[in-house]
Design a protein around this motif. Sequence first.
Motif, PDB file in Angstrom:
ATOM      1  N   GLY A  44       0.744  -1.056  -0.016  1.00 20.30           N
ATOM      2  CA  GLY A  44       0.101  -0.117  -0.105  1.00 20.30           C
ATOM      3  C   GLY A  44       0.969   1.307  -0.058  1.00 20.30           C
ATOM      4  N   ALA A  45       1.768   1.225   0.847  1.00 20.42           N
ATOM      5  CA  ALA A  45       2.757   2.467   0.871  1.00 20.42           C
ATOM      6  C   ALA A  45       3.645   2.700  -0.372  1.00 20.42           C
ATOM      7  CB  ALA A  45       3.901   2.284   2.013  1.00 20.42           C
ATOM      8  N   ALA A  46       3.858   1.659  -1.343  1.00 13.56           N
ATOM      9  CA  ALA A  46       4.317   1.802  -2.677  1.00 13.56           C
ATOM     10  C   ALA A  46       3.606   2.750  -3.557  1.00 13.56           C
ATOM     11  CB  ALA A  46       4.537   0.515  -3.211  1.00 13.56           C
ATOM     12  N   SER A  47       2.120   2.363  -3.573  1.00 10.20           N
ATOM     13  CA  SER A  47       1.262   3.451  -4.175  1.00 10.20           C
ATOM     14  C   SER A  47       1.115   4.853  -3.733  1.00 10.20           C
ATOM     15  CB  SER A  47      -0.196   2.775  -4.212  1.00 10.20           C
ATOM     16  OG  SER A  47       0.042   1.362  -4.919  1.00 10.20           O
ATOM     17  N   MET A  48       1.162   5.058  -2.528  1.00  8.10           N
ATOM     18  CA  MET A  48       1.151   6.422  -1.848  1.00  8.10           C
ATOM     19  C   MET A  48       2.522   6.946  -2.137  1.00  8.10           C
ATOM     20  SD  MET A  48       0.078   4.539   1.794  1.00  8.10           S
ATOM     21  CE  MET A  48       0.379   5.713   3.033  1.00  8.10           C
ATOM     22  N   MET A  49       3.544   6.348  -1.872  1.00  5.18           N
ATOM     23  CA  MET A  49       4.608   7.264  -2.343  1.00  5.18           C
ATOM     24  C   MET A  49       4.903   7.594  -3.812  1.00  5.18           C
ATOM     25  SD  MET A  49       7.240   5.192  -0.026  1.00  5.18           S
ATOM     26  CE  MET A  49       8.976   5.918  -0.150  1.00  5.18           C
ATOM     27  N   ALA A  50       4.597   6.848  -4.872  1.00  3.54           N
ATOM     28  CA  ALA A  50       4.856   6.981  -6.150  1.00  3.54           C
ATOM     29  C   ALA A  50       3.684   7.966  -6.387  1.00  3.54           C
ATOM     30  CB  ALA A  50       4.795   5.643  -6.782  1.00  3.54           C
ATOM     31  N   MET A  51       2.711   7.992  -6.241  1.00  3.42           N
ATOM     32  CA  MET A  51       1.615   8.846  -6.617  1.00  3.42           C
ATOM     33  C   MET A  51       1.870  10.122  -5.911  1.00  3.42           C
ATOM     34  SD  MET A  51      -0.233   7.152  -8.713  1.00  3.42           S
ATOM     35  CE  MET A  51       1.490   6.367  -9.167  1.00  3.42           C
ATOM     36  N   ALA A  52       2.191  10.262  -4.796  1.00  8.76           N
ATOM     37  CA  ALA A  52       2.386  11.525  -4.280  1.00  8.76           C
ATOM     38  C   ALA A  52       3.595  12.332  -4.894  1.00  8.76           C
ATOM     39  CB  ALA A  52       2.777  11.574  -2.830  1.00  8.76           C
ATOM     40  N   MET A  53       4.595  11.695  -5.205  1.00  9.00           N
ATOM     41  CA  MET A  53       5.662  12.406  -5.929  1.00  9.00           C
ATOM     42  C   MET A  53       5.266  12.632  -7.504  1.00  9.00           C
ATOM     43  SD  MET A  53       9.207  11.026  -4.443  1.00  9.00           S
ATOM     44  CE  MET A  53      10.210  12.283  -5.469  1.00  9.00           C
ATOM     45  N   GLY A  54       4.419  11.940  -8.013  1.00 15.03           N
ATOM     46  CA  GLY A  54       3.956  11.608  -9.421  1.00 15.03           C
ATOM     47  C   GLY A  54       3.049  12.562  -9.783  1.00 15.03           C
ATOM     48  N   LEU A  55       2.298  13.257  -8.771  1.00 12.36           N
ATOM     49  CA  LEU A  55       1.530  14.370  -8.929  1.00 12.36           C
ATOM     50  C   LEU A  55       2.018  15.843  -8.731  1.00 12.36           C
ATOM     51  CD1 LEU A  55      -1.543  12.488  -6.968  1.00 12.36           C
ATOM     52  CD2 LEU A  55      -1.554  13.342  -9.408  1.00 12.36           C
ATOM     53  N   VAL A  56       3.421  15.695  -8.335  1.00 10.43           N
ATOM     54  CA  VAL A  56       3.898  17.297  -8.050  1.00 10.43           C
ATOM     55  C   VAL A  56       3.568  18.225  -9.247  1.00 10.43           C
ATOM     56  CG1 VAL A  56       5.779  18.277  -7.685  1.00 10.43           C
ATOM     57  CG2 VAL A  56       5.222  16.594  -6.059  1.00 10.43           C
ATOM     58  N   GLY A  57       4.151  17.422 -10.439  1.00  7.88           N
ATOM     59  CA  GLY A  57       4.197  18.185 -12.032  1.00  7.88           C
ATOM     60  C   GLY A  57       2.868  18.614 -12.205  1.00  7.88           C
ATOM     61  N   ASP A  58       1.721  18.047 -11.473  1.00  2.00           N
ATOM     62  CA  ASP A  58       0.453  18.542 -11.899  1.00  2.00           C
ATOM     63  C   ASP A  58       0.104  19.462 -10.930  1.00  2.00           C
ATOM     64  OD1 ASP A  58       0.243  16.591 -13.861  1.00  2.00           O
ATOM     65  OD2 ASP A  58      -0.606  15.076 -12.528  1.00  2.00           O
ATOM     66  N   THR A  59       0.748  19.891 -10.061  1.00  2.00           N
ATOM     67  CA  THR A  59       0.330  20.760  -9.072  1.00  2.00           C
ATOM     68  C   THR A  59       0.907  22.060  -9.005  1.00  2.00           C
ATOM     69  OG1 THR A  59       0.398  18.815  -7.498  1.00  2.00           O
ATOM     70  CG2 THR A  59       0.344  20.939  -6.248  1.00  2.00           C
ATOM     71  N   VAL A  60       2.252  22.195  -9.313  1.00  2.88           N
ATOM     72  CA  VAL A  60       2.886  23.572  -9.500  1.00  2.88           C
ATOM     73  C   VAL A  60       3.610  23.693 -10.902  1.00  2.88           C
ATOM     74  CG1 VAL A  60       3.179  23.588  -7.173  1.00  2.88           C
ATOM     75  CG2 VAL A  60       5.008  22.593  -8.582  1.00  2.88           C
ATOM     76  N   SER A  61       3.940  24.772 -11.070  1.00  3.63           N
ATOM     77  CA  SER A  61       4.917  25.130 -12.411  1.00  3.63           C
ATOM     78  C   SER A  61       6.331  24.200 -12.235  1.00  3.63           C
ATOM     79  CB  SER A  61       5.055  26.676 -12.533  1.00  3.63           C
ATOM     80  OG  SER A  61       5.583  27.270 -11.564  1.00  3.63           O
ATOM     81  N   LYS A  62       7.101  24.520 -13.213  1.00  2.00           N
ATOM     82  CA  LYS A  62       8.246  23.830 -13.223  1.00  2.00           C
ATOM     83  C   LYS A  62       9.223  24.626 -12.198  1.00  2.00           C
ATOM     84  CE  LYS A  62      12.199  22.492 -16.193  1.00  2.00           C
ATOM     85  NZ  LYS A  62      12.425  22.223 -17.749  1.00  2.00           N
ATOM     86  N   GLU A  63       8.872  25.911 -12.324  1.00  2.00           N
ATOM     87  CA  GLU A  63       9.951  26.710 -11.691  1.00  2.00           C
ATOM     88  C   GLU A  63       9.814  26.531 -10.090  1.00  2.00           C
ATOM     89  OE1 GLU A  63       8.250  27.914 -13.945  1.00  2.00           O
ATOM     90  OE2 GLU A  63       9.598  27.978 -15.488  1.00  2.00           O
TER      91      GLU A  63
END
Length: 402
Positions: free
Chosen positions: A108-127
């Motif tokens: 379960g933790a594997a999905s939590m960690m991968a998705m949390a970091m994977g969604l960063v690019g959808d959250t903020v600009s590259k800068e």
Amino acid sequence: MPISSRGALVSLCLSMLLASLGTSIANVGLPTLAQTFNAAFPAVQWVVLAYLLGITAVIVSAGRLGDRLGRRRVLIAGLLLFAVASTVCGVAPSLNGLIAARVLQGLGAASMMAMAMGLVGDTVSKERIGRVMGLLGTMSALGTAMGPSVGGVLLSLWGWHALFMVGTPLGVLAAALAWRYLPVDLPHARVPGSLWSPLKAAPLRAGLAMSALVSAVIMATFVVGPFYLSRGLGLAPEWMGLAMAVGPGVAALTGVPAGRLTDRLGSRRVTLLGLSTLLGGALLLSLASGLMAYLGALVILTCGYSLFQAANNTAVMSDVDASRRGTVSGLLNLSRNLGLILGTSALGAVFAWASPDVIHATPESVTLGLHVTFSVAVGLIVLAAAMAVCRIASVTPPLNTR
């Protein structure tokens, strides 16, 4: 799909916090588990290793699954599995049963960690990626800090079962927040071609390898630390938990500033600064004697870790295509967890060799084990620094000569 809600960001932060909590809260109970189940140190090590192996086995697959089926769905499924597995851990009747349940918790933790970091690019600009990576690093450190401190209190009040049961309500809460605030996302179309371009392959490999080496050194503090503090210094469980929380507490405070420094100075400079600070902390731990010396060295080591994590994660994730963020995030977390396994098994074996029979070992023997373990850790950091220099050279164009 852009994530605009603050509640969505909170759900991602809580997911990262819980995943790190699952690792650190078990470490403080290792001496108690060894005594309760009349098990040797290598046997109780598997309570930590099983969780890490569960994460390692599926984290890249979880990232790919999120890219194809939707990251929100995979995140919620992982949170619910984590919550259920936490309950099973808490009621396990034997050490083998606890180890098996910890594998499920790690899945379960594997999905939590991968998705949390994977969604960063959808959250903020590259800068601003460095800043948000620093925030997630803060959440990871906060979860790591909560493990020893809260775990020490739970252990003294209700025994080892409570160390794992606490994950049940927190996992359900995180899943509810994710369901409420994360927008329903559509799976990305599969992009033909390789995962990354040849020009980025070598720098990416270096970043993953450095992450593994540094994580191994940090994990050694959570494997060796409880035995040094309890057997070497004679601290009670609640005080041991508080002492172990000092380093992660510093990381929680320095994660966001480290991310901002990365955005300002660039990932290359901050990576080298972090590795230099890590080297200083490891050297001091290889010589430490007494509580204050140990804690001072731990603070320095953890400050270096915050700087390195923010800079290295930013360097790896900044130029990733949106359709591949989950997969690359999975690879980055895989390297981290391979390092945690290395720290638990290999550096744990070094400690066990230098200080055999830890249940009845003398304070002097445990102190020797600490010094030998972190002497080896110094070599790992030097190797990581060499990789960082090579990575910089590989992406820096040569100067024109006349």
